[in-house]
Design an enzyme around this catalytic site. Structure first.
Site: not given
Length: 156
Positions: A44-46
């Site tokens: 999700v951070c990517t």
């Protein structure tokens, strides 16, 4: 979490190139989006970082700077930025001092000793929080927040 109208806490952190970055210096030239995220290289951070990358040109054209902050070190941030072609600064907060000061500590709202919430703030040149969003797993809310920041700054 900080509220709209609060003063953004001053900080100095190192970016992915190991250069010190101060909030007050960033605000001299434009308003700023600060987005907090849990960790480099997680799915999700990517997705979020790549979304910010994809709208970065529009943000820049509207006079909005962006920095991402998480607890990883500068070396991790450098690898993450390079792998995904991120044109904005990633700031390392390994002692989590800034993460805590901005109310972004703990996943899913739980006060954990580790973990960072997915929180974004729009900070005016005067250092005031003018907008914010929190959504631990929903990148779409953060994209809508960025688009709103672009419109807000174009109108001012």
């Amino acid at each position: 979490m900080l509220k709209i109208g609060d003063t953004a806490p001053e900080f100095e952190l190192k970016d992915q190139d190991d250069r010190p970055v101060r909030l007050s210096e960033l605000l001299k030239s434009s308003c700023l989006v600060i987005y907090f995220y849990p960790a480099d290289f997680t799915p999700v951070c990517t997705q979020e970082a790549c979304m910010v990358r994809d709208v970065f040109g529009e943000l820049e054209a509207a006079g909005v700077q962006v920095v991402g902050i998480s607890g990883q070190d500068t070396e991790s941030h450098a690898k993450f930025a390079k792998r995904h072609g991120l044109p904005f600064r990633l700031l390392a907060d390994p002692d989590r001092r800034v993460i805590k000061a901005y109310g972004a500590s703990g996943l899913f709202g739980l006060p954990l000793p580790l973990g960072t919430r997915r929180v974004s703030y729009l900070v005016s040149r005067e250092g005031t929080i003018v907008d914010r969003v929190e959504a631990d797993l929903r990148v779409g809310k953060h994209e809508a927040f960025l688009r709103k920041a672009i419109e807000r700054t174009r109108q001012s």
